[in-house]
Enzyme design. Sequence first.
Site, short mmCIF file in Angstrom:
data_model
loop_
_atom_site.label_atom_id
_atom_site.label_comp_id
_atom_site.label_asym_id
_atom_site.label_seq_id
_atom_site.Cartn_x
_atom_site.Cartn_y
_atom_site.Cartn_z
N SER A 18 1.10 -1.52 -0.05
CA SER A 18 0.31 0.02 0.23
C SER A 18 0.80 1.21 0.14
O SER A 18 0.53 2.75 -0.65
CB SER A 18 -1.14 -0.24 0.93
N ASN A 19 1.96 1.02 0.25
CA ASN A 19 3.01 2.30 0.78
C ASN A 19 3.20 2.36 -0.69
O ASN A 19 3.64 3.39 -1.22
CB ASN A 19 3.88 2.40 1.33
N ARG A 70 21.49 -15.76 3.72
CA ARG A 70 21.83 -14.14 3.79
C ARG A 70 22.73 -13.71 2.48
O ARG A 70 21.81 -12.70 2.00
CB ARG A 70 21.55 -13.49 5.00
N HIS A 114 9.17 2.90 9.10
CA HIS A 114 8.96 1.89 10.21
C HIS A 114 7.49 2.20 10.93
O HIS A 114 7.15 3.40 11.53
CB HIS A 114 9.82 2.35 11.07
N SER A 141 7.83 6.10 11.19
CA SER A 141 9.31 7.87 11.07
C SER A 141 10.23 6.70 9.65
O SER A 141 9.77 5.41 8.93
CB SER A 141 9.92 6.78 12.25
N LEU A 149 19.05 -2.79 13.45
CA LEU A 149 17.73 -3.05 12.50
C LEU A 149 17.37 -1.87 13.29
O LEU A 149 16.76 -1.70 14.17
CB LEU A 149 17.72 -3.87 12.88
N ASP A 150 16.11 -0.71 12.13
CA ASP A 150 15.12 0.14 12.73
C ASP A 150 15.87 0.95 13.44
O ASP A 150 15.55 2.34 14.56
CB ASP A 150 13.95 0.06 13.24
C1 GRF Z 1 4.08 -0.62 6.80
O1 GRF Z 1 2.87 -0.90 8.38
C2 GRF Z 1 5.22 -0.39 7.12
O2 GRF Z 1 5.85 0.76 7.79
C3 GRF Z 1 6.16 -1.51 7.09
O3 GRF Z 1 5.30 -2.45 6.56
C4 GRF Z 1 4.18 -1.83 6.38
C5 GRF Z 1 4.16 -2.44 4.90
O4 GRF Z 1 2.92 -2.04 4.93
N1 GRF Z 1 7.28 -0.70 7.24
P1 GRF Z 1 2.71 -2.14 2.57
O5 GRF Z 1 2.68 -3.67 2.11
O6 GRF Z 1 3.16 -0.77 2.39
O7 GRF Z 1 1.14 -1.89 2.75
#
Ligand code: GRF
Length: 220
Positions: A18-19, A70, A114, A141, A149-150
């Site tokens: 979705s992002n 990895r 994140h 953020s 990590l993060d």
């Molecule tokens: C989001 O909540 C983002 O902050 C996290 O993973 C999720 C990804 O959602 N890192 P989408 O795949 O972008 O819908």
Amino acid sequence: MSGVRKIRLVVLISGRGSNLQAILDQAASGELPVEIAAVISNRPGVAGLERARQAGVPALELDHKNFPGRPEFESALIELIDRHRPDLVILAGFMRILTADFTGHYRGRLLNIHPSLLPKFRGLHTHERAIAAGEIEHGASIHFVTAELDGGPVIVQAQVPVWPNDDPDTLAARVLEREHRLYPQAIHWFAEGRLRLDGERVLFDGQPLDRPLRLENPSG
Ligand code: GRF
């Protein structure tokens, strides 16, 4: 659109996307000066890949399970990403831990989103943990990715209230809506050349940030 030169962007995903969709939409409308060179998922067949295809963007799969470990997966990933000559690589729900070799290779041009107000709640299940901790404010953020990590320097955050009757899903939905504005904003700044990683600090318009920017009030 502003006179900003388009940057080449590679987006790494593992799922829903979705992002990614918010970024695809703003790129298509011309609001965001990016050319999305490729979307790469480490999980085959996820919804985000279909979103990329629908937008006419190369949608590539690199299944980490096909590699012995990895380092081998990451070398293949670096090769695949670099074939698309990105100015910026972003993690948008990319669910693999990255080694220092990978983060070092893209240092200063690798961002992550994140779902918490970092440094609070690194790692997984952030919404549940924010509720359990009795937080009254939560959010998301955008940070430069470093080996921790993060843990890389935070650029910008979006805040939301936590309501007494929230469960992890209602809170996640409220945060996600803000995420969809947050990532395009950070990418826009990067494309304009306003963001730089300097050691462990973020420079915004050449000035070190002593605290993250807020989505509502970037200069304040
Ligand atoms: C989001 O909540 C983002 O902050 C996290 O993973 C999720 C990804 O959602 N890192 P989408 O795949 O972008 O819908």
